[in-house]
Design an enzyme around this catalytic site. Sequence first.
Site, mmCIF file in Angstrom:
data_model
loop_
_atom_site.group_PDB
_atom_site.id
_atom_site.type_symbol
_atom_site.label_atom_id
_atom_site.label_comp_id
_atom_site.label_asym_id
_atom_site.label_seq_id
_atom_site.Cartn_x
_atom_site.Cartn_y
_atom_site.Cartn_z
ATOM 1 C CG MET A 1 -5.520 1.434 -1.093
ATOM 2 S SD MET A 1 -5.230 0.971 0.965
ATOM 3 C CE MET A 1 -3.670 1.051 0.626
ATOM 4 C CB CYS B 1 -7.161 7.915 8.014
ATOM 5 S SG CYS B 1 -6.929 6.833 7.504
ATOM 6 N N GLY C 1 0.768 -1.329 0.347
ATOM 7 C CA GLY C 1 0.146 0.339 0.200
ATOM 8 C C GLY C 1 0.980 1.324 -0.139
ATOM 9 C CG MET C 2 3.709 1.856 -2.678
ATOM 10 S SD MET C 2 4.854 1.200 -3.777
ATOM 11 C CE MET C 2 5.427 2.965 -3.547
ATOM 12 C CB SER C 3 0.596 7.171 1.361
ATOM 13 O OG SER C 3 1.867 7.086 1.957
ATOM 14 N N GLY C 4 1.927 7.142 -0.725
ATOM 15 C CA GLY C 4 2.947 8.559 -1.834
ATOM 16 C C GLY C 4 4.396 9.114 -0.460
ATOM 17 N N GLY D 1 3.564 0.675 5.200
ATOM 18 C CA GLY D 1 5.038 1.934 5.588
ATOM 19 C C GLY D 1 4.174 1.603 7.491
ATOM 20 C CG ASP E 1 6.945 6.021 7.537
ATOM 21 O OD1 ASP E 1 8.117 6.277 7.350
ATOM 22 O OD2 ASP E 1 5.513 6.900 8.102
ATOM 23 C CB SER E 2 4.365 3.803 2.185
ATOM 24 O OG SER E 2 3.810 4.392 1.299
ATOM 25 C CB CYS F 1 -9.494 4.174 7.905
ATOM 26 S SG CYS F 1 -8.176 4.466 6.557
#
Length: 374
Positions: free
Chosen positions: A38, A200, A12-15, A127, A18-19, A103
Amino acid sequence: MADNSKTRVVVGMSGGVDSSVTALLLKEQGYDVIGIFMKNWDDTDENGVCTATEDYKDVAKVADQIGIPYYSVNFEKEYWDRVFEYFLAEYRLGRTPNPDVMCNKEIKFKAFLDYAMQLGADYVATGHYAQVETDENGVVHMLRGIDNNKDQTYFLSQLSQAQLAKTMFPLGGMEKSEVRAIAERAGLATAKKKDSTGVCFIGEKNFKEFLSNYLPAKKGNMVTEDGEIKGQHDGLMYYTIGQRQGLGIGGGGKTQEPWFVIGKDLTTNTLYVGQGFHHEKLYATHLEASEVHFTVDTPMPKEFDCTAKFRYRQADIPVHVSLSEDGTKATVTFKEPARAVTPGQAVVFYDGMECLGGGLIDRAYQDEKELQYV
């Protein structure tokens, strides 16, 4: 060295950094890595986050840098139905919800996990600063991240065995500073990006303004225990127990000390305030929680001692837990009175490094008297 190339991990990459480092580390360990962004919030809304597009660009840059495929998936409907509706319902009840807990339970480790499995994943990774360990009986235990300041097990406390068994947390054994250093050494596009805060997926917008789009605010009186009106509040939902900021009333009174929120009364739309950080009405001796859940499937004893926290980044305190017959409700008694125990927030149980699970706080008491609805 183990051959990880046949093991597919969907990250799961958030930008965020950490991820990004999570994906990099797994790729370096030889896993078959796929990055997924996501999209959980409609950022075309005039008050919505306008950062989702930028965040996705960062995911694309990092994925290209480390050489992994990446996709975007839309979970706006799931997020609205499973997290946001709950969030609004709690505010309507005068409580202060923790959407991050919901979440993780419903989106990141349910909707996203299900989606990843459709992509042929063996595991998902995020992350988060937490650790998973499997014992000799195949039971997965969730442990705190070693960076005390970043440990996120509080938000992951509602995860199940099935979810944890399919999850990797590559950053759990690292300090945040190490993660930044790895990102910088690798020249990742997100290496210097600041950490996101705020709710979140809703980001850092003005929370009061945001909430007022969905719930009508009703002004009312700010009153002391003696019935003296100190001013007007903007709507009970904007205030949380123990809050000092934003009351707009100076010292004065009997002690010249600052004023704090000590209670709310929904029926009369009254906000109760009291003077002093250590005001007696802010201290609870025990709480009642529902939606109690443990991360291992082995039944817990009906009575046990452990430590607990009822807000993120709070030091644990020793508690005694008494479970209901079916184990879904708990009375949690503190060894010493605890300040600003807030209905709607999570109470999370620990045994040393292990996060045992947790529940949602329904009521706080000072001896026999229920607090917060003075």
